[in-house]
Write a protein that holds these residues in place. Structure first.
Motif, PDB file in Angstrom:
ATOM      1  N   VAL A   1       0.845  -1.188   0.000  1.00  0.00           N
ATOM      2  CA  VAL A   1       0.000   0.000   0.000  1.00  0.00           C
ATOM      3  C   VAL A   1       0.885   1.243   0.000  1.00  0.00           C
ATOM      4  O   VAL A   1       2.073   1.178   0.324  1.00  0.00           O
ATOM      5  N   LEU A   2       0.275   2.360  -0.364  1.00  0.00           N
ATOM      6  CA  LEU A   2       0.950   3.643  -0.258  1.00  0.00           C
ATOM      7  C   LEU A   2       0.439   4.376   0.972  1.00  0.00           C
ATOM      8  O   LEU A   2      -0.733   4.273   1.331  1.00  0.00           O
ATOM      9  N   ILE A   3       1.334   5.089   1.617  1.00  0.00           N
ATOM     10  CA  ILE A   3       0.994   5.922   2.769  1.00  0.00           C
ATOM     11  C   ILE A   3       1.250   7.363   2.340  1.00  0.00           C
ATOM     12  O   ILE A   3       2.300   7.666   1.753  1.00  0.00           O
ATOM     13  N   VAL A   4       0.268   8.220   2.576  1.00  0.00           N
ATOM     14  CA  VAL A   4       0.339   9.613   2.128  1.00  0.00           C
ATOM     15  C   VAL A   4       0.037  10.535   3.312  1.00  0.00           C
ATOM     16  O   VAL A   4      -0.348  10.081   4.385  1.00  0.00           O
ATOM     17  N   ARG A   5       0.204  11.824   3.096  1.00  0.00           N
ATOM     18  CA  ARG A   5      -0.170  12.781   4.148  1.00  0.00           C
ATOM     19  C   ARG A   5      -1.691  12.898   4.221  1.00  0.00           C
ATOM     20  O   ARG A   5      -2.389  12.662   3.239  1.00  0.00           O
ATOM     21  N   ALA A   6      -2.177  13.300   5.389  1.00  0.00           N
ATOM     22  CA  ALA A   6      -3.605  13.580   5.557  1.00  0.00           C
ATOM     23  C   ALA A   6      -3.847  15.061   5.296  1.00  0.00           C
ATOM     24  O   ALA A   6      -3.024  15.911   5.649  1.00  0.00           O
ATOM     25  N   LYS A   7      -4.981  15.384   4.690  1.00  0.00           N
ATOM     26  CA  LYS A   7      -5.343  16.787   4.441  1.00  0.00           C
ATOM     27  C   LYS A   7      -5.653  17.509   5.732  1.00  0.00           C
ATOM     28  O   LYS A   7      -5.347  18.665   5.911  1.00  0.00           O
ATOM     29  N   LYS A   8      -6.329  16.816   6.643  1.00  0.00           N
ATOM     30  CA  LYS A   8      -6.679  17.447   7.919  1.00  0.00           C
ATOM     31  C   LYS A   8      -6.691  16.347   8.967  1.00  0.00           C
ATOM     32  O   LYS A   8      -6.873  15.180   8.657  1.00  0.00           O
ATOM     33  N   SER A   9      -6.509  16.746  10.224  1.00  0.00           N
ATOM     34  CA  SER A   9      -6.541  15.738  11.279  1.00  0.00           C
ATOM     35  C   SER A   9      -7.935  15.698  11.872  1.00  0.00           C
ATOM     36  O   SER A   9      -8.680  16.667  11.832  1.00  0.00           O
ATOM     37  N   SER A  10      -8.270  14.521  12.409  1.00  0.00           N
ATOM     38  CA  SER A  10      -9.544  14.384  13.125  1.00  0.00           C
ATOM     39  C   SER A  10      -9.221  14.005  14.558  1.00  0.00           C
ATOM     40  O   SER A  10      -8.061  13.953  14.936  1.00  0.00           O
ATOM     41  N   GLY A  11     -10.221  13.714  15.339  1.00  0.00           N
ATOM     42  CA  GLY A  11     -10.005  13.420  16.761  1.00  0.00           C
ATOM     43  C   GLY A  11      -8.963  12.350  16.980  1.00  0.00           C
ATOM     44  O   GLY A  11      -8.807  11.448  16.180  1.00  0.00           O
ATOM     45  N   ALA A  12      -8.239  12.425  18.086  1.00  0.00           N
ATOM     46  CA  ALA A  12      -7.202  11.444  18.406  1.00  0.00           C
ATOM     47  C   ALA A  12      -7.851  10.100  18.716  1.00  0.00           C
ATOM     48  O   ALA A  12      -9.047   9.998  18.891  1.00  0.00           O
TER      49      ALA A  12
END
Length: 254
Positions: A236-247
């Motif tokens: 699989v590929l791992i990419v950056r997230a556009k925004k973070s959500s709850g921990a």
């Protein structure tokens, strides 16, 4: 439990969007042709010697995506809010423990592995891919070892499958699964930590009897090792997230 990941939007969501981008992988991982079959116009391939260096390159913007397996992906997405699963897998695969073809007791280890319930292996996978470090304790070898000792080459930086901590202890779901088998067979296990790139050569040269550390079963590797498959995975590929959500802990479908 799986829903939390949905709130996290990957920066790139289709192979097409990764044209013109930099993609990274472990040194010695032969996956350029697999990637280019999906993404024909990769700007540049770059290479790093450990998954943690790949992660750092992604988080600091030196690369746009990196290839690894679902174990690494699950761990990093559980640990960090700023990385995300790329939605499409590149290729299904299977993790295996690689034994020397000259090792005489492979059949016993094969039997021991088949006797471990699938849910027990899944529980070990979930423990080591979770964000909860307090759970990540290895079982002790309390049995006598009447069957003898097996020497197993172990990747030293392939967290969560196999890695060593600052004290030099071997950790990860692969050594734990191996110890579950060893206890059934009454073998002592001597883990020999080394770089991922040295694992197969160590077994081929006779220095060790078997090897583990995020080894995906391939035709090429099966020419030199006898594999015991123990868990499905995928490239699989791992990419950056556009925004973070709850921990919180997040799992990716299996």
């Amino acid at each position: 439990e799986g829903e939390a990941t949905a709130e996290r939007t990957p920066e790139y969501a289709s192979f097409e969007e990764l044209n013109g981008k930099t993609i990274s992988m472990l040194t010695g991982a032969p996956f350029e042709s697999l990637i280019s079959s999906k993404i024909p116009d990769v700007k540049e391939y770059t290479y790093y010697s450990s998954p943690s260096e790949l992660l750092m390159a992604l988080r600091t913007g030196k690369t746009d995506a990196f290839l690894n397996n679902t174990a690494i992906a699950d761990l990093y997405v559980n640990q960090y809010d700023d990385v995300a699963h790329f939605p499409e897998p590149l290729k299904e695969a299977v993790f295996g423990l690689g034994f020397s073809k000259k090792y005489e007791n492979i059949a016993a280890w094969e039997t021991a592995l088949t006797e471990i319930p699938a849910e027990n292996i899944e529980a070990v996978w979930n423990k080591w891919t979770s964000a909860d470090e307090s759970k990540k304790i290895m079982p002790k070898q309390t049995w006598k070892g009447k069957a003898g000792t097996i020497r197993i080459a172990m990747g030293d930086s392939m967290q969560p499958a196999a890695y060593i901590n600052a004290a030099g202890d071997v950790l990860g779901f692969e050594p734990e699964i191996i110890l579950m088998m060893a206890e059934k067979l009454d073998y002592k296990v001597e883990f020999v930590p080394m770089e991922f790139a040295a694992l197969i050569a160590s077994v081929e040269s006779g220095k060790t009897d078997a090897c583990a550390g995020s080894l995906v079963i391939t035709e090429e590797r099966q020419k030199v090792l006898h594999f015991l498959p123990y868990h499905e995975t995928a490239f699989v590929l791992i990419v950056r997230a556009k925004k973070s959500s709850g921990a919180g802990d997040r799992r990716f479908g299996g």
